[in-house]
Design a protein around this motif. Sequence first.
Motif, PDB file in Angstrom:
ATOM      1  N   ILE A 511       0.814  -1.217   0.000  1.00 52.26           N
ATOM      2  CA  ILE A 511       0.000   0.000   0.000  1.00 52.26           C
ATOM      3  C   ILE A 511       0.849   1.270   0.000  1.00 52.26           C
ATOM      4  CG2 ILE A 511      -1.754   1.287   1.291  1.00 52.26           C
ATOM      5  CD1 ILE A 511      -2.688  -1.504   2.378  1.00 52.26           C
ATOM      6  N   VAL A 512       1.836   1.345   0.890  1.00 52.54           N
ATOM      7  CA  VAL A 512       2.642   2.559   1.045  1.00 52.54           C
ATOM      8  C   VAL A 512       4.010   2.421   0.389  1.00 52.54           C
ATOM      9  CG1 VAL A 512       3.782   4.068   2.726  1.00 52.54           C
ATOM     10  CG2 VAL A 512       1.461   3.242   3.165  1.00 52.54           C
ATOM     11  N   GLY A 513       4.693   1.311   0.657  1.00 48.70           N
ATOM     12  CA  GLY A 513       6.062   1.130   0.182  1.00 48.70           C
ATOM     13  C   GLY A 513       7.034   1.113   1.346  1.00 48.70           C
ATOM     14  N   LYS A 514       8.105   0.363   1.199  1.00 46.98           N
ATOM     15  CA  LYS A 514       9.021   0.124   2.314  1.00 46.98           C
ATOM     16  C   LYS A 514       9.670   1.398   2.825  1.00 46.98           C
ATOM     17  CE  LYS A 514      10.122  -4.686   1.159  1.00 46.98           C
ATOM     18  NZ  LYS A 514      11.188  -5.644   0.835  1.00 46.98           N
ATOM     19  N   GLU A 515      10.180   2.234   1.939  1.00 53.54           N
ATOM     20  CA  GLU A 515      10.945   3.391   2.391  1.00 53.54           C
ATOM     21  C   GLU A 515      10.089   4.327   3.235  1.00 53.54           C
ATOM     22  OE1 GLU A 515      12.898   7.038   2.895  1.00 53.54           O
ATOM     23  OE2 GLU A 515      11.037   6.849   1.752  1.00 53.54           O
ATOM     24  N   ARG A 516       8.905   4.650   2.726  1.00 56.28           N
ATOM     25  CA  ARG A 516       8.044   5.578   3.473  1.00 56.28           C
ATOM     26  C   ARG A 516       7.481   4.946   4.733  1.00 56.28           C
ATOM     27  NH1 ARG A 516       3.323   8.004   0.485  1.00 56.28           N
ATOM     28  NH2 ARG A 516       3.389   6.138  -0.825  1.00 56.28           N
ATOM     29  N   PHE A 517       7.091   3.663   4.677  1.00 58.81           N
ATOM     30  CA  PHE A 517       6.503   3.058   5.868  1.00 58.81           C
ATOM     31  C   PHE A 517       7.564   2.850   6.946  1.00 58.81           C
ATOM     32  CE2 PHE A 517       5.011  -0.375   8.602  1.00 58.81           C
ATOM     33  CZ  PHE A 517       3.782   0.159   8.975  1.00 58.81           C
ATOM     34  N   ASP A 518       8.756   2.404   6.570  1.00 61.98           N
ATOM     35  CA  ASP A 518       9.822   2.220   7.561  1.00 61.98           C
ATOM     36  C   ASP A 518      10.139   3.532   8.263  1.00 61.98           C
ATOM     37  OD1 ASP A 518       9.917  -0.416   6.852  1.00 61.98           O
ATOM     38  OD2 ASP A 518      11.842  -0.317   5.815  1.00 61.98           O
ATOM     39  N   TYR A 519      10.176   4.613   7.501  1.00 62.98           N
ATOM     40  CA  TYR A 519      10.426   5.930   8.079  1.00 62.98           C
ATOM     41  C   TYR A 519       9.329   6.301   9.070  1.00 62.98           C
ATOM     42  CZ  TYR A 519      10.942  11.036   8.305  1.00 62.98           C
ATOM     43  OH  TYR A 519      11.077  12.331   8.743  1.00 62.98           O
ATOM     44  N   ALA A 520       8.084   6.097   8.685  1.00 54.56           N
ATOM     45  CA  ALA A 520       6.961   6.453   9.553  1.00 54.56           C
ATOM     46  C   ALA A 520       6.941   5.604  10.820  1.00 54.56           C
ATOM     47  CB  ALA A 520       5.645   6.289   8.787  1.00 54.56           C
ATOM     48  N   PHE A 521       7.210   4.315  10.682  1.00 50.62           N
ATOM     49  CA  PHE A 521       7.181   3.424  11.842  1.00 50.62           C
ATOM     50  C   PHE A 521       8.272   3.813  12.842  1.00 50.62           C
ATOM     51  CE2 PHE A 521       7.583  -0.657  14.090  1.00 50.62           C
ATOM     52  CZ  PHE A 521       6.251  -0.986  14.271  1.00 50.62           C
ATOM     53  N   ARG A 522       9.429   4.194  12.318  1.00 55.17           N
ATOM     54  CA  ARG A 522      10.500   4.629  13.210  1.00 55.17           C
ATOM     55  C   ARG A 522      10.138   5.957  13.874  1.00 55.17           C
ATOM     56  NH1 ARG A 522      16.099   3.146  13.624  1.00 55.17           N
ATOM     57  NH2 ARG A 522      17.189   4.698  14.889  1.00 55.17           N
ATOM     58  N   LYS A 523       9.511   6.863  13.124  1.00 55.70           N
ATOM     59  CA  LYS A 523       9.104   8.135  13.713  1.00 55.70           C
ATOM     60  C   LYS A 523       8.102   7.930  14.840  1.00 55.70           C
ATOM     61  CE  LYS A 523      11.659  11.102  11.711  1.00 55.70           C
ATOM     62  NZ  LYS A 523      12.640  11.840  12.542  1.00 55.70           N
ATOM     63  N   TYR A 524       7.193   6.990  14.671  1.00 53.65           N
ATOM     64  CA  TYR A 524       6.252   6.659  15.744  1.00 53.65           C
ATOM     65  C   TYR A 524       7.006   6.174  16.979  1.00 53.65           C
ATOM     66  CZ  TYR A 524       3.067   3.664  18.403  1.00 53.65           C
ATOM     67  OH  TYR A 524       2.367   3.035  19.418  1.00 53.65           O
ATOM     68  N   THR A 525       7.956   5.270  16.778  1.00 55.11           N
ATOM     69  CA  THR A 525       8.720   4.719  17.898  1.00 55.11           C
ATOM     70  C   THR A 525       9.501   5.810  18.616  1.00 55.11           C
ATOM     71  OG1 THR A 525       8.918   2.629  16.686  1.00 55.11           O
ATOM     72  CG2 THR A 525      10.398   2.953  18.550  1.00 55.11           C
ATOM     73  N   GLU A 526      10.152   6.676  17.860  1.00 55.80           N
ATOM     74  CA  GLU A 526      10.937   7.752  18.466  1.00 55.80           C
ATOM     75  C   GLU A 526      10.044   8.735  19.218  1.00 55.80           C
ATOM     76  OE1 GLU A 526      12.879   9.388  15.077  1.00 55.80           O
ATOM     77  OE2 GLU A 526      14.469   7.862  15.012  1.00 55.80           O
ATOM     78  N   ALA A 527       8.908   9.082  18.636  1.00 57.58           N
ATOM     79  CA  ALA A 527       8.026  10.081  19.244  1.00 57.58           C
ATOM     80  C   ALA A 527       7.454   9.610  20.567  1.00 57.58           C
ATOM     81  CB  ALA A 527       6.897  10.434  18.278  1.00 57.58           C
ATOM     82  N   TRP A 528       7.171   8.282  20.670  1.00 62.01           N
ATOM     83  CA  TRP A 528       6.482   7.779  21.846  1.00 62.01           C
ATOM     84  C   TRP A 528       7.370   6.935  22.753  1.00 62.01           C
ATOM     85  CZ3 TRP A 528       2.190   9.966  23.311  1.00 62.01           C
ATOM     86  CH2 TRP A 528       1.456  10.667  22.358  1.00 62.01           C
ATOM     87  N   ALA A 529       8.689   7.020  22.565  1.00 65.85           N
ATOM     88  CA  ALA A 529       9.594   6.313  23.472  1.00 65.85           C
ATOM     89  C   ALA A 529       9.406   6.834  24.896  1.00 65.85           C
ATOM     90  CB  ALA A 529      11.043   6.498  23.025  1.00 65.85           C
ATOM     91  N   PHE A 530       9.125   5.919  25.825  1.00 70.94           N
ATOM     92  CA  PHE A 530       8.928   6.210  27.250  1.00 70.94           C
ATOM     93  C   PHE A 530       7.695   7.091  27.487  1.00 70.94           C
ATOM     94  CE2 PHE A 530      13.469   5.704  26.344  1.00 70.94           C
ATOM     95  CZ  PHE A 530      13.682   4.503  26.999  1.00 70.94           C
ATOM     96  N   LYS A 531       6.738   6.967  26.582  1.00 71.28           N
ATOM     97  CA  LYS A 531       5.472   7.693  26.719  1.00 71.28           C
ATOM     98  C   LYS A 531       4.323   6.723  26.433  1.00 71.28           C
ATOM     99  CE  LYS A 531       7.418  12.201  25.444  1.00 71.28           C
ATOM    100  NZ  LYS A 531       8.818  11.746  25.243  1.00 71.28           N
ATOM    101  N   HIS A 532       3.097   7.243  26.447  1.00 69.61           N
ATOM    102  CA  HIS A 532       1.910   6.399  26.382  1.00 69.61           C
ATOM    103  C   HIS A 532       1.049   6.721  25.152  1.00 69.61           C
ATOM    104  CE1 HIS A 532       2.869   4.858  30.278  1.00 69.61           C
ATOM    105  NE2 HIS A 532       2.638   5.992  30.909  1.00 69.61           N
ATOM    106  N   PRO A 533       1.313   6.097  24.006  1.00 75.36           N
ATOM    107  CA  PRO A 533       0.474   6.349  22.827  1.00 75.36           C
ATOM    108  C   PRO A 533      -0.813   5.543  22.842  1.00 75.36           C
ATOM    109  CG  PRO A 533       2.159   4.764  22.263  1.00 75.36           C
ATOM    110  CD  PRO A 533       2.416   5.163  23.704  1.00 75.36           C
ATOM    111  N   THR A 534      -1.846   6.115  22.260  1.00 80.56           N
ATOM    112  CA  THR A 534      -3.083   5.384  22.002  1.00 80.56           C
ATOM    113  C   THR A 534      -3.045   4.842  20.576  1.00 80.56           C
ATOM    114  OG1 THR A 534      -4.291   7.247  21.065  1.00 80.56           O
ATOM    115  CG2 THR A 534      -4.283   7.045  23.479  1.00 80.56           C
ATOM    116  N   PRO A 535      -3.974   3.969  20.203  1.00 81.27           N
ATOM    117  CA  PRO A 535      -4.050   3.556  18.800  1.00 81.27           C
ATOM    118  C   PRO A 535      -4.205   4.739  17.849  1.00 81.27           C
ATOM    119  CG  PRO A 535      -5.359   2.072  20.139  1.00 81.27           C
ATOM    120  CD  PRO A 535      -4.923   3.193  21.039  1.00 81.27           C
TER     121      PRO A 535
END
Length: 657
Positions: A511-535
């Motif tokens: 649907i998205v492609g590896k480069e863009r999705f990998d970047y987004a998934f890492r950004k999610y991880t970095e943004a919410w490290a040691f915090k509490h994200p919802t879905p």
Amino acid sequence: MKKILLLFITILNLGFLLAQNPANESSSYNPKDFYVSTFSPTAGNVYRSAKGIPGPMYWQNSSDYLIHATLSEKDTTVTGDVTITYTNNSPDQLEYLWLQLDQNIFKPDSRAVAVTRYPGDYAGVLGKTNGGYQIKNVTINQGEKSYSVQPIISDTRMQIRLNKAMQPKGDQVSIKMNFSFVIPRDGAARFGRQNTKDGVIYQIAQWYPRMCVYDDVVGWNTLPYVGLGEFYCDYGNYDYYITAPAEMIVYGSGDLQNPKDVLTAEEIKRLSEALKSDKTIAIIAADEVGKPAMRPTSKGNLAWHFKMNNTRDVAFAAGKGLIWDAARINLPSGRKALAMSCYPVESAGDTAWARSTEYLKASIEIYSEHFYEYPWNNAVSSAGITEGMEYPGMIFDHYKETNASLWFLISHEIGHNWYPMIVGSNERRYMWQDEGLNTYANYIANDIFNNGEYETDPSYFEKDFFGSRDYTQFMQYKDPLMTVSDAMDEEQHYQFYGKTAYGLNLLRTVIVGKERFDYAFRKYTEAWAFKHPTPYDFFHCINNATGEDLNWFWKEWFFTTWKLDQAVTALSYVDNDPSNGALITIENKGKMIMPVIVKVIEANGKSATIKLPVEIWQRGGKWVYKYASSTKVDQVILDPENVLPDVNRENNEWNKN
């Protein structure tokens, strides 16, 4: 005005005719399910941005722990005291506090016992007679005042009513209490006791009263612990002591503070060597297990002192007769950490636990490179009764696992140190947000580890998620992924793992492609490290970082059990001349939508594969695609590589015969 009125009447009549003659009567698909604004992730605010990251006024409370506990083999108990320093960073006054008492799941009258089917005791709670906490001497230190309280205990929750409300934005209170519990043999498949030829292995978790999370989403998170739904915890610093028989080695989350008191000089030397070695170094070899020379004393008890900062939990393992080995972890920043394993001689061998430290080291290095650097100094893989469970810096795995099964188990459980130990989602409500994201990460590691050593080995059940090509299995579940963890059918809860991971893989590869999705998934991880994200934070973040409005996907994949059925139903030629182009009719017969992958094979041997975006379904369930043919078409195949979860592949092909 008259012309406008006539145009309006004409449009009404046309709309009536279209309503009487729908474009695709055989389809259950309705574009309004996706393209009318009835579903959207929650709006952003000052606490949680619409971008999917913490907002400028994001806050979370913190809980620091000082724990003294004793492991007694004589009566199989853990007894101790805990002092919790709780900081209220919220904008609210708190007149009362809530704590989690996980051990109370094993009380005969627990809510878990009441809601457990027989047969089918998933959490192992039926038949327990002496489980649960004994809580005594609860005292509060608030400002300069100290006072005793009588807590209100309700199943696995405990309320403490304060004499004075905690004030917003930084007020602190200290809670101290004594606790004890009998260690169950099998603690809901999350901890317990395993007998071996050289003694009992203790894997101990959920062992002290913990604060419930107070957040900006629901306030106090007090869903009871009934077995399937896991945990939601504050972050804080831990300082804890485990007193155990001197013959034992205690392996704890975090950093050992007093090695000279509890280890021999030779063990300390070997640990130092392991921190410099990429190959596994024996700290206690198989022929040294249980030897008096491997302990500083064999009399009485020893107190093991550990610290771990910025973590949501700690756990420990202990035993008298365990092999212990270790190796260096190389992290992207250049920092080094230590991977360790402890296991009985029954688990030794090159096809078994002798490779545990290798697996642990490799997993942490892969996840650190691709998602977020491992933040702590140590990680331990402990063999025992537990089939697989995760805690910060500590994983419990079954001592009989071997080969690919052991690799995938270790990779999975240590992967949880990213989701949800670093990215602290609410496992009690949203199991997919930790199990599913972690399973997705596991398959990234599986492809990389040792040049794909176990890439095609299906011996562990989870490998079949991406390996079997039978993706329709994920369409058979009766509960949506957004079902509260404990409300999911026990026999189908593995969809939290598989359907989520498969869905993310679809985003990445189709649907998205590896480069863009990998970047987004890492950004999610970095943004919410040691915090509490919802879905919804996850949905927002992936939408923004990929540049795609994926709300159609989030809705169908996580909130429904809709099924995909794409079909190729007709083929004709422009002006009946193949050289003018072929008109391929594609229908969406199910309620789920996906991009369409079309392979066309012409009579002259020419073939092409075309990917049509999901937007072709915006106006209805039928689409005619003009293919630039030069000769007659022999065959049209939808989803030729079987990457989509199409439940009916019999209508995926058109053949000229």
